[in-house]
Enzyme design. Structure first.
Site, PDB file in Angstrom:
ATOM      1  N   THR A 124       0.843  -1.192   0.000  1.00  0.00           N
ATOM      2  CA  THR A 124       0.000   0.000   0.000  1.00  0.00           C
ATOM      3  C   THR A 124       0.877   1.240   0.000  1.00  0.00           C
ATOM      4  OG1 THR A 124      -1.685   1.215   1.228  1.00  0.00           O
ATOM      5  CG2 THR A 124      -0.136  -0.085   2.515  1.00  0.00           C
ATOM      6  N   ASP A 125       0.329   2.332  -0.589  1.00  0.00           N
ATOM      7  CA  ASP A 125       1.083   3.578  -0.610  1.00  0.00           C
ATOM      8  C   ASP A 125       0.459   4.623   0.314  1.00  0.00           C
ATOM      9  OD1 ASP A 125      -1.205   4.112  -1.956  1.00  0.00           O
ATOM     10  OD2 ASP A 125      -0.268   5.098  -3.675  1.00  0.00           O
ATOM     11  N   LYS A 126      -0.465   4.209   1.165  1.00  0.00           N
ATOM     12  CA  LYS A 126      -1.089   5.154   2.092  1.00  0.00           C
ATOM     13  C   LYS A 126      -0.122   5.504   3.219  1.00  0.00           C
ATOM     14  CE  LYS A 126      -4.476   6.774   2.762  1.00  0.00           C
ATOM     15  NZ  LYS A 126      -4.815   8.184   2.486  1.00  0.00           N
ATOM     16  N   THR A 127      -0.153   6.763   3.613  1.00  0.00           N
ATOM     17  CA  THR A 127       0.723   7.210   4.696  1.00  0.00           C
ATOM     18  C   THR A 127       0.108   6.982   6.060  1.00  0.00           C
ATOM     19  OG1 THR A 127      -0.234   9.417   4.578  1.00  0.00           O
ATOM     20  CG2 THR A 127       1.699   8.995   3.210  1.00  0.00           C
TER      21      THR A 127
END
Length: 645
Positions: A444-447
């Protein structure tokens, strides 16, 4: 009076020919209208000829035996669905040019290429009736019986049902009706429990998943109607709509390119080819539903929707159901097959041994007498003994196959499904729980930071000075004008000012909306006026790889040509060799000063601001290349803005 007589005449003709105009479809209504027009014209000509013959005896030339009537179709469109589908599907440039190009098709569809169609219910319903809606035919919803039948087709269930039937039959034969039914019926109950739990769980989840799919498929698309850019559901798009496309958008219907810059689409979903296809107005203006925009931005004219599109035709021929087994199902089938084979082999060996022992006289009854004594043994006794031996072999098979295993697996998966639903994870099939449970890595690229996705410009740096809000009047007018050019011409967003005098309506990505709002409210930018006084020559659209966008434009006032760049601050700064200070003077940008600007950029990033830089350069006419390649060096840094989410 004449119209009343003609109307009565038409009704009389319809009565004689047995026509009911209200029951005719659209195509037949066209022919019916043409027939009435021809009849009316010839009737008027004949009346005119009679009146003239009474007044004078001069010889007039005889009227032709046919009448040419030019009538407008009842639906008001000068082109039908078949032609539109063929032009786009076959990429027929010759036929498109005969119709006057994309503008000619737009005119035939009563569409204003700049303002779009009229946004009223009558206009939308007229297009719905003629060209259909942007929906696809879906297979009928699966009933509970379907899932029951699917559960019955499981290999383990089939073997258990066969074993239960044999156990019930032989048990009642050997042990009598009072006790012989227990084993067989218990297996049947276990089997029906498995089928019931599995079918009901899958049925309920399938219905919930269908409801969720309706919501997830309801994508919002930007369209132009009555000159206003607005978002509507993908299902409300009609033929003639003008759609605004940008990077990442899915093309919602088949259509033609009205205008665009650096537009490339991914047609792998249609053709299987991974190479991106360039779409332009001269050679390839055709766009297909289901494809995805990977670069550039554009406006397209919708020519086909729903089942009339290439994607709709393809989807109607594809079945989404897959019989592919999950790893757990494959292992269970393999285990059941192995147990079944071993059980059958053992049962067969026991059957042979018991028959050999019986017919050789080794088997004895309770009194110690041989059960088989050659010809002296009765036929009924032989049959009863054979049934007992076969029942013993069947018992081995029944015992070998664990009837509780499918029930245990089904109940475990059903429990897992409920647990996942509590975590807001929707599962369509029970077996998918096991597949998801086998996942070892999630990317995932969510922060992890949740925001409202509403951005606003909160910082503005001109040169090395931070300009406070409300003090923009101190900035040099030429710098303000350059910012207006840079923002109004190098954007994929739009600004709409209602005539009623209400607030501006700004559309585009969150970043574009923030910059446009800042320019309109703080820099007093009139976007429509800026666009009118400039001509865009070439555009390089923003993408995640370049992290910048550029525009080559010409000022109509003096025909001077300028290039404007906008993008990630560190990328734009590296392209600059000078900068504007607060007084509007251009100063050289050396390495030490670049380091100072980099510190300003890092300071805004540390404050959780998205830093965007603007730069420009005048381009001599003799340096413009044939393909309008934008200059990327020697730029003048206009300024930096910090956007807060």
């Amino acid at each position: 009076m004449l119209s009343t007589l003609l109307d009565a005449e038409f009704k009389f003709i319809d009565l004689l020919l047995g026509f009911d105009p209200s029951s005719l479809n659209i195509s037949k209504k066209k022919w019916h209208s043409a027939f009435r027009d021809v009849f009316c014209s010839r009737a008027l000509l004949s009346l005119n000829k009679v009146s003239l013959s009474k007044k004078c005896h001069a010889n007039f030339p005889r009227s032709p035996s046919y009448t040419i009537v030019n009538f407008k179709p009842e639906n008001g469109f000068q082109i039908d669905q078949t032609k539109l589908v063929q032009i786009v599907k076959e990429k027929d440039l010759v036929r498109l040019q005969k119709l006057g190009g994309v503008d000619g098709v737009a005119s035939a569809l009563d569409t204003d290429a700049a303002l779009g169609i009229h946004d009223d219910e009558g206009e939308i319903s007229r297009r719905h009736e003629e060209f259909g809606s942007n929906t696809y035919k879906k297979p009928p919803a699966k009933s509970l019986f379907y899932f029951v039948w699917q559960a019955f087709k499981d290999l383990t269930i089939i073997i258990l049902i066969a074993c239960a039937a044999l156990s019930l039959g032989f048990g009642m034969k050997v042990h009598g009706a009072k006790e012989g039914w227990i084993d067989g019926l218990s297996i049947f109950i276990a089997v029906f429990l498995v089928i019931g739990v599995s079918a009901i769980s899958n049925y309920r989840q399938n219905r919930q998943f269908d409801k969720l799919s309706k919501v997830s498929n309801n994508i919002q698309i930007e369209v132009m109607r009555d000159g206003r850019r607005q978002q509507i559901s993908i299902f409300k798009i009609v033929v003639g709509d003008v759609i605004c496309l940008k990077i990442g958008d899915q093309v919602p219907a088949d259509g033609l390119l009205l205008e665009g810059h650096s537009l490339q689409v991914d047609e792998s979903s249609m053709t299987g080819e991974s190479d991106h296809v360039e779409v332009n107005q001269s050679q390839n203006p055709f766009l297909f539903s289901g494809t995805k925009v990977v670069d550039g931005y554009a406006r397209m004219l919708v020519t086909s929707v729903g089942m009339n599109t290439t994607w709709g035709e393809m989807m109607s021929q594809i079945s989404k159901d897959s019989d592919e087994q999950t790893p757990l199902q494959a292992r269970l089938d393999k285990l059941t097959s192995s147990i079944g084979k071993v059980g059958l082999i053992v049962a067969f060996l026991v059957l042979v041994v018991l028959f050999v022992r019986y017919f050789t006289g080794t088997t004895k009854d309770e009194n110690g007498n041989k059960r088989f004594n050659g010809s002296k043994t009765k036929i009924d006794d032989i049959i009863n003994a054979a049934v007992e031996i076969i029942a013993a072999a069947v018992t081995i098979v029944v015992v070998a196959i664990p009837e509780g295993l499918p029930l245990a697996v089904t109940l475990t998966l059903a429990y897992s499904m409920k647990r996942m639903m509590a975590d807001n994870a929707m599962v369509r099939k029970l077996s998918a729980c096991e597949t998801m449970g086998s996942a070892t890595t999630i990317c995932t690229d969510k922060t992890g930071t949740l925001t409202m996705n509403q951005m606003k410009v909160t910082k503005f740096w001109l040169g090395k000075d931070s300009i406070a809000e409300g003090t923009y009047s101190s900035i040099a007018p030429n710098v303000i004008e350059l910012f207006r050019e840079a923002i109004a011409l190098n954007t994929t967003g739009s600004v709409y000012k209602p005539t009623s005098g209400s607030e501006f309506e700004i559309s585009g990505s969150p970043t574009e909306k923030a910059i446009l709002s800042w320019a309109v409210l703080e820099l007093k930018m009139d976007m429509e006026e800026v666009v009118k006084t400039h001509t865009i020559l070439h555009v390089e659209a923003f993408n995640s790889k370049k992290k910048r966008s550029g525009v080559l434009m010409k000022r109509k006032a003096n025909n001077s040509i300028w290039v404007h760049w906008k993008g990630a601050a560190e990328m734009i700064l590296a392209m600059c060799s000078s900068y504007y200070d607060a007084s509007g003077l251009v100063k050289e940008l050396d390495n030490n000063q670049k380091m100072e600007f980099e510190q300003i950029i890092q300071g805004m990033a540390a404050s959780s601001l998205r830093c965007i830089a603007f730069a420009h350069k005048e381009v001599p006419t003799n340096e413009i290349e044939e393909h309008h390649t934008l200059k990327e060096d020697g730029l003048i840094l206009l300024g930096l803005v910090g956007i807060k989410d």
